[in-house]
Write an enzyme that holds these catalytic residues in place. Structure first.
Site, PDB file in Angstrom:
ATOM      1  N   ASP A  46      -7.566 -47.628  -0.315  1.00 24.47           N
ATOM      2  CA  ASP A  46      -6.459 -46.737   0.063  1.00 24.47           C
ATOM      3  C   ASP A  46      -5.731 -47.302   1.277  1.00 24.47           C
ATOM      4  OD1 ASP A  46      -6.023 -43.556  -0.898  1.00 24.47           O
ATOM      5  OD2 ASP A  46      -4.998 -44.113   0.967  1.00 24.47           O
ATOM      6  N   ASP A  72      -2.660 -52.139   1.470  1.00 27.73           N
ATOM      7  CA  ASP A  72      -1.492 -51.708   0.695  1.00 27.73           C
ATOM      8  C   ASP A  72      -1.508 -52.395  -0.668  1.00 27.73           C
ATOM      9  OD1 ASP A  72       0.980 -51.099  -0.358  1.00 27.73           O
ATOM     10  OD2 ASP A  72       2.059 -51.426   1.527  1.00 27.73           O
ATOM     11  N   TYR A 165      10.094 -42.131 -10.825  1.00 27.46           N
ATOM     12  CA  TYR A 165       8.679 -41.794 -11.039  1.00 27.46           C
ATOM     13  C   TYR A 165       8.357 -41.733 -12.535  1.00 27.46           C
ATOM     14  CZ  TYR A 165       4.351 -39.059 -10.997  1.00 27.46           C
ATOM     15  OH  TYR A 165       3.065 -38.637 -11.194  1.00 27.46           O
ATOM     16  N   LYS A 169       5.744 -44.075 -14.755  1.00 27.39           N
ATOM     17  CA  LYS A 169       4.580 -43.561 -15.481  1.00 27.39           C
ATOM     18  C   LYS A 169       4.686 -43.846 -16.979  1.00 27.39           C
ATOM     19  CE  LYS A 169       2.248 -41.950 -11.978  1.00 27.39           C
ATOM     20  NZ  LYS A 169       0.936 -42.476 -11.609  1.00 27.39           N
ATOM     21  N   THR A 199      -3.110 -31.062  -5.257  1.00 30.42           N
ATOM     22  CA  THR A 199      -3.565 -32.127  -4.349  1.00 30.42           C
ATOM     23  C   THR A 199      -2.704 -32.109  -3.083  1.00 30.42           C
ATOM     24  OG1 THR A 199      -2.012 -33.783  -5.182  1.00 30.42           O
ATOM     25  CG2 THR A 199      -4.128 -33.627  -6.325  1.00 30.42           C
TER      26      THR A 199
HETATM   27  N1  LIG Z   1      -0.812 -34.158  -8.181  1.00 26.70           N
HETATM   28  C1  LIG Z   1      -0.200 -34.040  -9.337  1.00 26.70           C
HETATM   29  O1  LIG Z   1       0.333 -32.953  -9.675  1.00 26.70           O
HETATM   30  C2  LIG Z   1      -0.137 -35.206 -10.289  1.00 26.70           C
HETATM   31  C3  LIG Z   1       0.312 -34.977 -11.599  1.00 26.70           C
HETATM   32  C4  LIG Z   1       0.383 -36.048 -12.487  1.00 26.70           C
HETATM   33  C5  LIG Z   1       0.006 -37.318 -12.079  1.00 26.70           C
HETATM   34  N2  LIG Z   1      -0.420 -37.516 -10.796  1.00 26.70           N
HETATM   35  C6  LIG Z   1      -0.782 -38.893 -10.420  1.00 26.70           C
HETATM   36  O2  LIG Z   1      -2.093 -38.912  -9.915  1.00 26.70           O
HETATM   37  C7  LIG Z   1      -2.221 -39.933  -8.930  1.00 26.70           C
HETATM   38  C8  LIG Z   1      -2.816 -39.332  -7.664  1.00 26.70           C
HETATM   39  O3  LIG Z   1      -1.956 -38.282  -7.229  1.00 26.70           O
HETATM   40  P1  LIG Z   1      -2.422 -37.251  -6.105  1.00 26.70           P
HETATM   41  O4  LIG Z   1      -1.694 -35.993  -6.341  1.00 26.70           O
HETATM   42  O5  LIG Z   1      -3.908 -37.246  -5.995  1.00 26.70           O
HETATM   43  O6  LIG Z   1      -1.767 -37.952  -4.817  1.00 26.70           O
HETATM   44  P2  LIG Z   1      -2.232 -37.934  -3.272  1.00 26.70           P
HETATM   45  O7  LIG Z   1      -0.981 -38.212  -2.504  1.00 26.70           O
HETATM   46  O8  LIG Z   1      -2.979 -36.693  -2.948  1.00 26.70           O
HETATM   47  O9  LIG Z   1      -3.193 -39.196  -3.197  1.00 26.70           O
HETATM   48  C9  LIG Z   1      -2.680 -40.493  -3.442  1.00 26.70           C
HETATM   49  C10 LIG Z   1      -3.451 -41.507  -2.613  1.00 26.70           C
HETATM   50  O10 LIG Z   1      -2.837 -42.808  -2.832  1.00 26.70           O
HETATM   51  C11 LIG Z   1      -2.793 -43.462  -1.555  1.00 26.70           C
HETATM   52  N3  LIG Z   1      -1.722 -44.471  -1.524  1.00 26.70           N
HETATM   53  C12 LIG Z   1      -0.388 -44.230  -1.455  1.00 26.70           C
HETATM   54  N4  LIG Z   1       0.272 -45.397  -1.356  1.00 26.70           N
HETATM   55  C13 LIG Z   1      -0.649 -46.390  -1.363  1.00 26.70           C
HETATM   56  C14 LIG Z   1      -0.569 -47.818  -1.274  1.00 26.70           C
HETATM   57  N5  LIG Z   1       0.618 -48.443  -1.173  1.00 26.70           N
HETATM   58  N6  LIG Z   1      -1.718 -48.539  -1.317  1.00 26.70           N
HETATM   59  C15 LIG Z   1      -2.916 -47.893  -1.391  1.00 26.70           C
HETATM   60  N7  LIG Z   1      -3.049 -46.556  -1.476  1.00 26.70           N
HETATM   61  C16 LIG Z   1      -1.931 -45.808  -1.464  1.00 26.70           C
HETATM   62  C17 LIG Z   1      -2.525 -42.334  -0.558  1.00 26.70           C
HETATM   63  O11 LIG Z   1      -2.851 -42.713   0.762  1.00 26.70           O
HETATM   64  C18 LIG Z   1      -3.389 -41.221  -1.111  1.00 26.70           C
HETATM   65  O12 LIG Z   1      -4.687 -41.252  -0.552  1.00 26.70           O
HETATM   66  C19 LIG Z   1      -0.820 -40.516  -8.725  1.00 26.70           C
HETATM   67  O13 LIG Z   1      -0.701 -41.707  -9.456  1.00 26.70           O
HETATM   68  C20 LIG Z   1       0.090 -39.441  -9.289  1.00 26.70           C
HETATM   69  O14 LIG Z   1       1.290 -39.960  -9.772  1.00 26.70           O
HETATM   70  C21 LIG Z   1      -0.501 -36.494  -9.893  1.00 26.70           C
END
Ligand SMILES: NC(=O)c1ccc[n+]([C@@H]2O[C@H](COP(=O)([O-])OP(=O)(O)OC[C@H]3O[C@@H](n4cnc5c(N)ncnc54)[C@H](O)[C@@H]3O)[C@@H](O)[C@H]2O)c1
Length: 266
Positions: A46, A72, A165, A169, A199
């Site tokens: 992360d 990153d 986005y 995806k 989240t």
């Molecule tokens: N939350 C939702 O409603 C939802 C719905 C559909 C899909 N998703 C997908 O699920 C995945 C996780 O989403 P989430 O809601 O848990 O997000 P979140 O923001 O709670 O967690 C994402 C994590 O990714 C890390 N991150 C961001 N940029 C980064 C980088 N450049 N390098 C390394 N780490 C990095 C962040 O620090 C964070 O810890 C994402 O791919 C998102 O598109 C989420």
């Protein structure tokens, strides 16, 4: 409505080693915790140093085998470092979960090259690069492995103000299908398309869109459209990821499992 209890779901990942990206928060954190509790050695990756250390320390305190790697994922060479360090710590890695993602909104007309690239560099390019290095790693060590990509229902239905986005995806779903063909029979590649999940990232994105004022009302309106009448918990998505990564899914590759409470049907 109260979610069904899910704590009775047990997977056995003992002897296995996994890398989870975006493991410091949200869905990635839930997947890392599930994997560790199921007996896997887990490498958490992360960009959020403090949150990453908190999750890793908590799992380490419970005697789980964890390694945290800060960095990153948009940097092309970072994937090599992740696999090298994970291999040094745990030996061959058999599971990769590409979960790190960002979901900023923008009206289509205002999308800049930087905005588009920032989203695609993480949501699609980093997942591709991690998968490429995973493939080389698994082949080198002659092991069968599995990759799970966290996509989104936006890949299929689109969403206003989320052109970048949604396209990223949709690309990830397409990548999943192509890699499933190209990496078979030794590596299975699947995806999950979650609907709304409770989240930190989702809450922050909703608050940003409305400057914090209407986030709760927007969520309530959204919930009315979901047949199961609630957002998913991160752990419910983690369980879907566990299934696809587990031996129970040994005949499943190239699929995208929709976990959206029925939203895309409504
Ligand atoms: N939350 C939702 O409603 C939802 C719905 C559909 C899909 N998703 C997908 O699920 C995945 C996780 O989403 P989430 O809601 O848990 O997000 P979140 O923001 O709670 O967690 C994402 C994590 O990714 C890390 N991150 C961001 N940029 C980064 C980088 N450049 N390098 C390394 N780490 C990095 C962040 O620090 C964070 O810890 C994402 O791919 C998102 O598109 C989420």
């Amino acid at each position: 409505m109260t979610p069904n209890p899910v704590s009775d779901v047990h997977f056995n990942f003992s002897g296995r080693s996994a890398i989870v990206t975006g493991a410091a928060a949200g869905i990635g954190k839930a997947i890392a915790i599930r994997l560790a509790h199921a007996g896997a050695s887990v490498c958490l990756v992360d960009i959020d140093h403090d949150k990453l250390n908190t999750v890793a320390q908590s799992l380490g305190d419970q005697n789980h085998q964890v390694l945290s790697i800060y960095g990153d994922l948009r940097n092309w060479d970072f994937a090599d470092q992740v696999f090298e360090r994970a291999y040094d710590a745990f030996g061959p890695i058999d599971t990769l979960v590409n979960c790190a993602g960002i979901f900023p909104a923008s009206p289509f007309a205002e999308i800049t090259a930087d905005f588009w690239d920032k989203i695609h560099d993480l949501n699609l390019k980093a997942a591709m690069r991690m998968s490429q290095v995973a493939c080389a790693h698994m082949n080198e060590h002659n092991i069968s492995g599995t990759i799970v990509n966290i996509a989104s229902i936006n890949a299929f239905r689109g969403k206003a103000r989320h052109a970048a986005y949604s396209a990223s995806k949709a690309g990830l779903v397409s990548l999943t299908r192509t890699l499933a063909l190209e990496l078979a029979p030794s590596i299975r590649v699947n995806a999950i398309a979650p609907g709304p999940v409770d989240t930190e990232g989702a809450v922050a994105a909703a608050a940003e869109k409305t400057e914090g004022r209407e986030a709760e009302r927007i969520k309530e309106n959204y919930i009315e459209k979901i047949p199961l009448q609630r957002f998913a918990s991160p752990d419910e998505i983690a369980i879907a990821a566990m299934f696809l990564a587990s031996q129970s899914a040994n005949y499943i590759t190239g699929t995208t499992l929709v976990a959206d409470g029925g939203l895309t049907l409504s």
